[in-house]
Design an enzyme around this catalytic site. Structure first.
Site: not given
Ligand SMILES: *[C@@H]1O[C@H](CO)[C@@H](O)[C@H](O)[C@H]1NC(C)=O
Ligand SMILES: *[C@@H]1O[C@H](CO)[C@@H](O)[C@H](O)[C@H]1NC(C)=O
Ligand SMILES: *[C@@H]1O[C@H](CO)[C@@H](O)[C@H](O)[C@H]1NC(C)=O
Ligand SMILES: *[C@@H]1O[C@H](CO)[C@@H](O)[C@H](O)[C@H]1NC(C)=O
Length: 430
Positions: A144, A382, A385
Site C-alpha cells: 500500500s 492510520d 500511510h
C-alpha cells in the site's frame, strides 16, 4: 578515360579507403579515452555513492551546470505554495488517505517543502515528467506504500494531462493508466512481498513466502516495464512461514506452525535480493523506495493522540529500530546489486526525510469526519500511510530528479557518439 588511367584511379581509391579505415580506429581511440568535445565532467556521472545523490541544475544562460547533492540531508521548511492538487481534483486518492475530504481540520501539513542542504528540489513539473517518460511504461510494484506513491504521482500528472484508466482488477490492486498526450503508461501491481507466496486471509492465518522467486503477478509483465518503482516493508512484520528452494526455511511469529522462528529481517533481505536480481536489466531503470516510517511511536493505535501532531519534527530525528534496520537492508542490497552488474538502479531514499513528518498521516481522518458525533475515548488511527496531498508528493519530486539524472547520462552518451562521428568526418577531410 583509358584502361591505365582507370587502374591508377582505382589504386588511388584503394589508398583513400585504407587511409579512411586507418583513421577510424584512431578517432575511436581518441573518442573513448579523451573526448575534447565533451562538456560534461565524466567523474560526476560515475559516482558510486549515487544512491544519495541527485543533480542540481542551475541553468546559466547557455549551459546547464551539474553539481551533486545529497538530498537526504536537509530540513522541512515552510512553503506558501501548497500542493498542486486537492482532495477532489483527482479521482484516484484512496478514501482513507483523502484527509481533506475526510474533514481533517488543520491544513498546515500541506505547506512544507523539503530543502536539502546543498540544493533545491524543483517543484513537481508534470510536463517535464511526462516528457521524460514519453513512450515508456512506469510500473509501481509493492504494497500500500507503493500505491500511496503511485496515487500521488497520478494526481500530480493529472494537473496537466488526463489519465485514462485502461485496466483495473481486484479492488484497485492492479491498475493501469494511459497518458495519451505523451504515450506514457503508468501501472501498479499489488505484491506486498515482491516474491511468490500467499497473503494471509480468512482461511490462512499467516503469510507464505517463497523467497527465491518473484511474484508472477508482476514478474510475468516485467518485459513490458521501462521503469520500475519498488516499495514494500510493513507486510514482512506479520506472521509467516518461509520457503526456499521448496523446503521450509523457518517462520516468524509462528504460533500455528512448529518450525523455527527466524525473524523477518533476513527474509526481507532475501526478498529484496531476489527481486533486484530479476528486475535489473540493461534497458530497465529501477528505483527502490526505502522503508516508509510510521508514527505510532509507542502510543496505542486507537488512542486520540496516536499521531495528531500538526507540525514536522523540527530539530531532526535519528532513525532507529525498525526504520533504521529496514532501510539499512535496502540500501545494502541496492549497493550490492549495483556492484554485481551495471544496472540503472538507485534507492529512492525517503526514510530519513519522512520520519520527520509525524504530521503527514491521516490519523483518525482515515475515516470520514471521525468526530462528528463528539470526541470518543478511542478512535482508529492510520499513522502509517500518508495523506494525499502530503509528504509523498515530495518523494515524487525527488524521483523525477533521479530520472532526469539518468536521462542526462543518456544524453552524455549520445553526445559522445555524435562527437565520435564528427571526429571521424573531420579526420577524413584532412
Ligand atoms: C480542487 O482543485 C480543482 C482543480 O484545480 C478546483 O477546481 C477546485 O475548486 C478545488 N477544490 C477545492 C475544495 O479547493
Ligand atoms: C508508444 O510507445 C510505444 C513504446 O512504449 C511504441 O511502441 C509506440 O509506437 C508508441 N506509440 C506512438 C503513437 O508513438
Ligand atoms: C511439526 O513437526 C513435526 C516434526 O518435524 C512434523 O511431523 C509435524 O507434521 C509438524 N506439525 C505441524 C503442524 O506442522
Ligand atoms: C493530541 O491529542 C491529545 C489527547 O487528546 C491532546 O491533549 C493534544 O492537545 C493533541 N495535540 C494536538 C496537536 O492536537
Amino acid at each position: 578515360m583509358g584502361f591505365k588511367e582507370q587502374q591508377i584511379c582505382l589504386t588511388q581509391r584503394k589508398i583513400s579507403v585504407l587511409i579512411v579505415l586507418a583513421f577510424i580506429p584512431a578517432a575511436m581511440f581518441r573518442l573513448c579515452f579523451n573526448n575534447p568535445f565533451s562538456t560534461i565532467d565524466d567523474t560526476t556521472l560515475q559516482d558510486s555513492k549515487a544512491h544519495v545523490l541527485i543533480t542540481n541544475y542551475s541553468s546559466s544562460s547557455t549551459q546547464e551546470k551539474e553539481t551533486l547533492c545529497d538530498y537526504t540531508k536537509g530540513k522541512w521548511i515552510k512553503d506558501e505554495m501548497g500542493p498542486l492538487y486537492n482532495g477532489s481534483s483527482c479521482g484516484t486518492i484512496k478514501e482513507g488517505q483523502n484527509c481533506l475530504r475526510h474533514g481533517r481540520p488543520d491544513s498546515g501539513y500541506l505547506y512544507w517543502k523539503w530543502k536539502p542542504n546543498q540544493c533545491d528540489i524543483p517543484r513537481f513539473n508534470a510536463n517535464r515528467f511526462l516528457d521524460l517518460m514519453r513512450d515508456k511504461h512506469l510500473a509501481f510494484v509493492g504494497d500500500s506504500m507503493a500505491r500511496n506513491q503511485l496515487e500521488s504521482l497520478i494526481c500530480l500528472l493529472s494537473t496537466v494531462s488526463s489519465p485514462h484508466l485502461v485496466y483495473s482488477y481486484e479492488e484497485n490492486r492492479f491498475r493501469r493508466w494511459r497518458f495519451e498526450s505523451h504515450n506514457v503508461t503508468v501501472s501498479v501491481y499489488w505484491s506486498p512481498f515482491l516474491v511468490a507466496g500467499l497473503e494471509k486471509s480468512g482461511k490462512l492465518d499467516h503469510n507464505i513466502l517463497h523467497v527465491d522467486r518473484v511474484d508472477e503477478r508482476w514478474g510475468k509483465d516485467l518485459e513490458r516495464f521501462d521503469t520500475v518503482i519498488i516499495s514494500v516493508g510493513h507486510w514482512f512484520l506479520h506472521p509467516a512461514v518461509y520457503y526456499e528452494s521448496g523446503s521450509v526455511l523457518g517462520c516468524h511469529s509462528c504460533e500455528a506452525s512448529n518450525c523455527t522462528e527466524i525473524g523477518f529481517f533476513d527474509v526481507f533481505r532475501k526478498a529484496i535480493r531476489t527481486t533486484l536480481k530479476a528486475v535489473s536489466g540493461t534497458h530497465r531503470e529501477v528505483l527502490l523506495t526505502t522503508f516508509s516510517p510510521s508514527h505510532f511511536e509507542g502510543r496505542t493505535w486507537d488512542s486520540l493522540d496516536a499521531c495528531n501532531m500538526t507540525e514536522p519534527y523540527e530539530d531532526g530525528k535519528v532513525l532507529e529500530g525498525l526504520d533504521l534496520e529496514m532501510r539499512r537492508i535496502e540500501m545494502e542490497e541496492v549497493t550490492a546489486a549495483k556492484e554485481a552488474a551495471e544496472v540503472r538502479l538507485e534507492a529512492l531514499d525517503v526514510t530519513e526525510i519522512s520520519v520527520l513528518r509525524r504530521d503527514g498521516h491521516p490519523g483518525p481522518y482515515m475515516n470520514e469526519f471521525p468526530f462528528k458525533n463528539g470526541v470518543p475515548k478511542r478512535v482508529r488511527n492510520d499513522c502509517l500511510h500518508w495523506c494525499l496531498p502530503g509528504p509523498v508528493d515530495t518523494w515524487n519530486e525527488i524521483m523525477i530528479e533521479m530520472l532526469r539524472r539518468w536521462r542526462n547520462w543518456n544524453n552524455a552518451e549520445t553526445y559522445k557518439l555524435i562527437s565520435c562521428i564528427q571526429q571521424v568526418i573531420f579526420s577524413l577531410v584532412i
